[in-house]
Design a protein around this motif. Structure first.
Motif, PDB file in Angstrom:
ATOM      1  N   UNK A 160      89.299  13.332  75.378  1.00 43.21           N
ATOM      2  CA  UNK A 160      88.308  14.143  74.829  1.00 43.21           C
ATOM      3  C   UNK A 160      88.814  15.315  74.223  1.00 43.21           C
ATOM      4  N   UNK A 161      88.351  15.705  73.031  1.00 38.00           N
ATOM      5  CA  UNK A 161      88.920  16.998  72.502  1.00 38.00           C
ATOM      6  C   UNK A 161      88.353  18.167  73.258  1.00 38.00           C
TER       7      UNK A 161
ATOM      8  N   UNK B  16      77.846  16.208  85.170  1.00 38.65           N
ATOM      9  CA  UNK B  16      77.046  14.712  84.940  1.00 38.65           C
ATOM     10  C   UNK B  16      77.684  14.393  83.385  1.00 38.65           C
ATOM     11  N   UNK B  17      77.542  13.090  83.366  1.00 42.39           N
ATOM     12  CA  UNK B  17      77.708  12.509  81.832  1.00 42.39           C
ATOM     13  C   UNK B  17      76.824  11.576  81.809  1.00 42.39           C
ATOM     14  N   UNK B  18      76.459  10.969  80.666  1.00 44.22           N
ATOM     15  CA  UNK B  18      75.590   9.700  80.071  1.00 44.22           C
ATOM     16  C   UNK B  18      76.023   8.993  78.807  1.00 44.22           C
ATOM     17  N   UNK B  19      75.801   7.802  78.647  1.00 44.11           N
ATOM     18  CA  UNK B  19      76.164   7.226  77.429  1.00 44.11           C
ATOM     19  C   UNK B  19      74.966   6.503  76.748  1.00 44.11           C
ATOM     20  N   UNK B  20      74.822   6.186  75.538  1.00 44.85           N
ATOM     21  CA  UNK B  20      73.848   5.617  74.999  1.00 44.85           C
ATOM     22  C   UNK B  20      74.028   4.028  75.269  1.00 44.85           C
ATOM     23  N   UNK B  21      73.195   3.242  74.799  1.00 44.99           N
ATOM     24  CA  UNK B  21      73.201   1.811  75.140  1.00 44.99           C
ATOM     25  C   UNK B  21      74.501   1.085  75.108  1.00 44.99           C
ATOM     26  N   UNK B  22      75.053   1.099  73.645  1.00 50.41           N
ATOM     27  CA  UNK B  22      76.388   0.781  73.406  1.00 50.41           C
ATOM     28  C   UNK B  22      77.467   1.597  73.718  1.00 50.41           C
ATOM     29  N   UNK B  23      77.648   2.526  74.487  1.00 47.69           N
ATOM     30  CA  UNK B  23      78.768   3.351  74.922  1.00 47.69           C
ATOM     31  C   UNK B  23      79.411   4.022  73.862  1.00 47.69           C
ATOM     32  N   UNK B  24      79.220   3.900  72.674  1.00 44.64           N
ATOM     33  CA  UNK B  24      79.915   4.656  71.575  1.00 44.64           C
ATOM     34  C   UNK B  24      79.679   6.295  71.823  1.00 44.64           C
ATOM     35  N   UNK B  25      78.396   6.732  72.224  1.00 42.36           N
ATOM     36  CA  UNK B  25      78.048   8.155  72.321  1.00 42.36           C
ATOM     37  C   UNK B  25      78.193   8.536  73.789  1.00 42.36           C
ATOM     38  N   UNK B  26      78.797   9.764  73.987  1.00 39.19           N
ATOM     39  CA  UNK B  26      78.844  10.131  75.301  1.00 39.19           C
ATOM     40  C   UNK B  26      78.384  11.630  75.308  1.00 39.19           C
ATOM     41  N   UNK B  27      77.596  11.859  76.375  1.00 34.14           N
ATOM     42  CA  UNK B  27      77.089  13.437  76.402  1.00 34.14           C
ATOM     43  C   UNK B  27      77.678  13.722  77.904  1.00 34.14           C
TER      44      UNK B  27
ATOM     45  N   UNK C 254      78.422  16.506  72.811  1.00 35.76           N
ATOM     46  CA  UNK C 254      78.144  14.937  72.496  1.00 35.76           C
ATOM     47  C   UNK C 254      79.559  14.463  71.844  1.00 35.76           C
ATOM     48  N   UNK C 255      80.017  13.454  72.182  1.00 41.78           N
ATOM     49  CA  UNK C 255      81.468  13.032  71.616  1.00 41.78           C
ATOM     50  C   UNK C 255      81.230  11.747  70.965  1.00 41.78           C
ATOM     51  N   UNK C 256      81.783  11.048  69.992  1.00 43.73           N
ATOM     52  CA  UNK C 256      82.104   9.747  69.551  1.00 43.73           C
ATOM     53  C   UNK C 256      83.018   9.155  70.661  1.00 43.73           C
ATOM     54  N   UNK C 257      82.422   8.250  71.334  1.00 45.52           N
ATOM     55  CA  UNK C 257      83.274   7.489  72.414  1.00 45.52           C
ATOM     56  C   UNK C 257      83.766   6.296  72.253  1.00 45.52           C
ATOM     57  N   UNK C 258      83.717   5.765  70.781  1.00 45.26           N
ATOM     58  CA  UNK C 258      84.059   4.599  70.387  1.00 45.26           C
ATOM     59  C   UNK C 258      85.582   4.720  70.666  1.00 45.26           C
TER      60      UNK C 258
ATOM     61  N   UNK D 142      84.474  15.252  69.263  1.00 45.17           N
ATOM     62  CA  UNK D 142      83.076  16.117  69.394  1.00 45.17           C
ATOM     63  C   UNK D 142      82.181  15.942  68.201  1.00 45.17           C
ATOM     64  N   UNK D 143      80.869  15.661  68.533  1.00 47.79           N
ATOM     65  CA  UNK D 143      80.062  15.284  67.529  1.00 47.79           C
ATOM     66  C   UNK D 143      78.986  16.537  67.257  1.00 47.79           C
ATOM     67  N   UNK D 144      79.380  17.496  66.198  1.00 45.04           N
ATOM     68  CA  UNK D 144      78.658  18.524  65.971  1.00 45.04           C
ATOM     69  C   UNK D 144      79.043  19.906  66.988  1.00 45.04           C
ATOM     70  N   UNK D 145      78.144  20.799  66.964  1.00 46.54           N
ATOM     71  CA  UNK D 145      78.120  21.892  67.840  1.00 46.54           C
ATOM     72  C   UNK D 145      77.698  21.532  69.255  1.00 46.54           C
ATOM     73  N   UNK D 146      78.133  22.315  70.451  1.00 49.76           N
ATOM     74  CA  UNK D 146      77.722  21.928  71.745  1.00 49.76           C
ATOM     75  C   UNK D 146      76.184  22.670  71.839  1.00 49.76           C
ATOM     76  N   UNK D 147      75.613  22.204  72.668  1.00 54.00           N
ATOM     77  CA  UNK D 147      74.118  22.799  73.053  1.00 54.00           C
ATOM     78  C   UNK D 147      74.408  23.529  74.358  1.00 54.00           C
ATOM     79  N   UNK D 148      74.075  24.951  74.101  1.00 50.57           N
ATOM     80  CA  UNK D 148      74.151  25.813  75.278  1.00 50.57           C
ATOM     81  C   UNK D 148      72.786  26.269  75.636  1.00 50.57           C
ATOM     82  N   UNK D 149      72.813  26.202  77.056  1.00 45.12           N
ATOM     83  CA  UNK D 149      71.229  26.297  77.790  1.00 45.12           C
ATOM     84  C   UNK D 149      71.100  27.878  77.907  1.00 45.12           C
TER      85      UNK D 149
END
Length: 176
Positions: free
Chosen positions: A31-32, A52-63, A73-77, A89-96
């Motif tokens: 991960x960059x 924590x972490x999660x992926x979409x259904x195909x596993x190519x996006x990791x948050x 958010x990462x491109x995890x292909x 890293x896909x775009x800018x991070x989201x800060x709470x």
């Protein structure tokens, strides 16, 4: 099939599951930065711990959700370049906004990777549009006052968001 796991609150591993009954094998995944602790074999600068972490259904996006209250958010292909197996890293991070006292502790990603849900220490569930990086809803299961921390959250494909904590479980339709 591919699985992503994290251990020691800092390392993400990618696992390939063969179609036969062979044992899963670990694949390299990097991960960059800024979460540079994922570089295999290097914990010199572990960065913020993962919660924590999660992926979409195909596993190519990791948050990922880290203790600094940031979603990344990462491109995890899985790249085929063994010399540089990098998830970008896909775009800018989201800060709470807010404090650690009401910050997020769990995260879920929609099947298509367009929405995320975060479960918070104060009992809230927040919905995020990942393209715009905007918070689109704040949901609360316990309508009266302070609630215990959300322990699990999920997003179903039909716009249903479900969450649970020590006080109960709830579901909301956020498709509209």
């Amino acid at each position: 099939h591919r699985l992503l796991t994290f251990a020691d609150n800092v390392r993400v591993s990618s696992w390939e599951t063969p179609p036969e009954e062979e044992s899963p094998r670990r694949l390299p995944l990097v991960i960059e930065a800024p979460v540079n602790s994922f570089y295999p074999g290097s914990l010199k600068d572990p960065g913020p711990r993962l919660l924590d972490m999660a992926t979409n259904e195909t596993g190519n996006i990791l948050i990922t959700l880290s203790e600094d209250l940031v979603l990344r958010i990462y491109n995890a292909d899985h790249p085929h370049d063994k010399e540089n197996p990098t998830a970008s890293l896909l775009g800018s991070p989201i800060s709470h906004t807010g404090s650690q006292d009401d910050g997020p502790v769990v995260v879920a990603l929609s099947r298509d990777g367009h929405q995320a849900a975060t479960g918070h220490r104060n009992g809230e569930v927040r919905i995020w549009d990942l393209e715009s990086r905007a918070q689109t809803a704040v949901l609360r299961g316990n309508k009266g006052g302070q609630s215990s921390p959300i322990q699990s959250v999920m997003i179903c494909g039909d716009g249903l968001v479900a969450a649970a904590n020590a006080e109960g479980h709830w579901a909301w339709n956020v498709s509209t």
